[in-house]
Motif scaffolding. Sequence first.
Motif, PDB file in Angstrom:
ATOM      1  N   ASN A 233       0.711   0.111  82.089  1.00 35.38           N
ATOM      2  CA  ASN A 233       2.039   0.743  82.049  1.00 35.38           C
ATOM      3  C   ASN A 233       2.314   1.282  80.648  1.00 35.38           C
ATOM      4  O   ASN A 233       1.487   1.172  79.750  1.00 35.38           O
TER       5      ASN A 233
ATOM      6  N   GLU B 112       0.389  -2.645  78.995  1.00 29.79           N
ATOM      7  CA  GLU B 112       0.053  -3.883  79.721  1.00 29.79           C
ATOM      8  C   GLU B 112      -0.677  -3.547  81.010  1.00 29.79           C
ATOM      9  O   GLU B 112      -0.429  -2.510  81.625  1.00 29.79           O
TER      10      GLU B 112
ATOM     11  N   GLU C 102      10.945  -1.051  83.002  1.00 33.07           N
ATOM     12  CA  GLU C 102       9.834  -1.416  82.102  1.00 33.07           C
ATOM     13  C   GLU C 102       8.555  -0.719  82.515  1.00 33.07           C
ATOM     14  O   GLU C 102       7.717  -0.388  81.697  1.00 33.07           O
ATOM     15  N   GLU C 103       8.398  -0.517  83.835  1.00 30.51           N
ATOM     16  CA  GLU C 103       7.103  -0.058  84.369  1.00 30.51           C
ATOM     17  C   GLU C 103       6.890   1.452  84.302  1.00 30.51           C
ATOM     18  O   GLU C 103       5.826   1.927  84.672  1.00 30.51           O
TER      19      GLU C 103
ATOM     20  N   ARG D   9      11.742  -6.347  75.108  1.00 26.63           N
ATOM     21  CA  ARG D   9      12.316  -5.011  75.111  1.00 26.63           C
ATOM     22  C   ARG D   9      13.825  -5.112  75.085  1.00 26.63           C
ATOM     23  O   ARG D   9      14.446  -5.894  75.821  1.00 26.63           O
TER      24      ARG D   9
HETATM   25 MN    MN Z   1       5.271  -6.382  81.515  1.00 24.22          MN
END
Ligand code: MN
Length: 332
Positions: A65, A69, A98-99, A273
């Motif tokens: 991503n 990660e 996040e992705e 984050r």
């Molecule tokens: Mn993650």
Amino acid sequence: NENALALPVGTTLDRFIMRQQEDFPYAKGELSQLLRDIALAAKIINREINRAGLIDITGAFGKENIQGEHQQKLDVIANIRFKRALINGGEACGILTEEEEDIIQTGNENGKYVVAIDPLDGSSNIDVNVSIGTIFSIYRRVSPIGTPATTEDFMQGGRRQVAAGYILYGSSTIMAYTTGQGVNAFTYENSLGEFFLSHANIKMPASGKIYSCNDAYFEDFSEPVQNFVRNLRKNDGVARYIGSLVGDFHRNLLKGGIYLYPPTAKSPHGKLRLLYECYPLAFVIEQAGGIAFEGSVKTLDVVPQKPHQRSTIFLGSPEMVENLVKNFFVPE
Ligand code: MN
Ligand code: AHG
Ligand code: MN
Ligand code: MN
């Protein structure tokens, strides 16, 4: 607030949201509906997590991503589920996840809210049956209704959040959130498909013995942070770190404690984050009487610069964080 205390434990999430909305006479229920949409996605993901080992959705997805990660299959599934629930729900005009690198336009251009989300927190724990979670943060948009969501909608700063919370998929599945009227947590009853109020008006213990940090990075910690941890070890501190922020956070919220993710060689600005891990949990912990500190300012006062920016965080019982700041962080 008295409203939560007036309701018997066992009130459903839906009824609780409806009653809380009565406190806001001008509210037309969009935020309430948005919270329900998040709860729906949580129920769906909860079911998939509980069957993960049976339907081959454990393990790596095979892609990285934006964070660099290796995405797990459930990271991707949770991301899809939340996007779909928010797109279908109609209340959110944009999503930051996040992705994915870019802000997602839901197509609901009349939606009044935007949602920043960590769809699955603690991905390293998925395949080994350790608790994982979801973290969400909601802002009222600042861009005009009827237009696409903008980055500015997400860059308003932590104190402009209108709601924030998390879901913990653990020995039981719990959804905790705040809209600025205190923190309430709801436990999921699988057989009924409902969340029931189980922790009304949560107040964090003023102090505690639990500290949560990744010991592997201890040598990277600054002298003040190392001394703070040594001091805890000497004064019957209890080390508890499961590698799922939501799990460590929720335990410390109920029992008292502090979670530390200081700068490390690997993550010189901290790993977590700001927009979908630090800000939402900072909103929750302040509403429960705790403190979230970034090292120089309160987490909620950190100025956002980039959607996926990382931030150092010390998150915990007020007396523990104050002790760290007053007695260990000697001003430069
Ligand atoms: Mn993650
Ligand atoms: P995510 O799984 O959403 O990427 O978050 C992982 C975070 C947090 O959940 C956890 O506390 C922390 O990463 C663990 O980091 P380390 O493995 O560096 O200790
Ligand atoms: Mn996370
Ligand atoms: Mn995640």
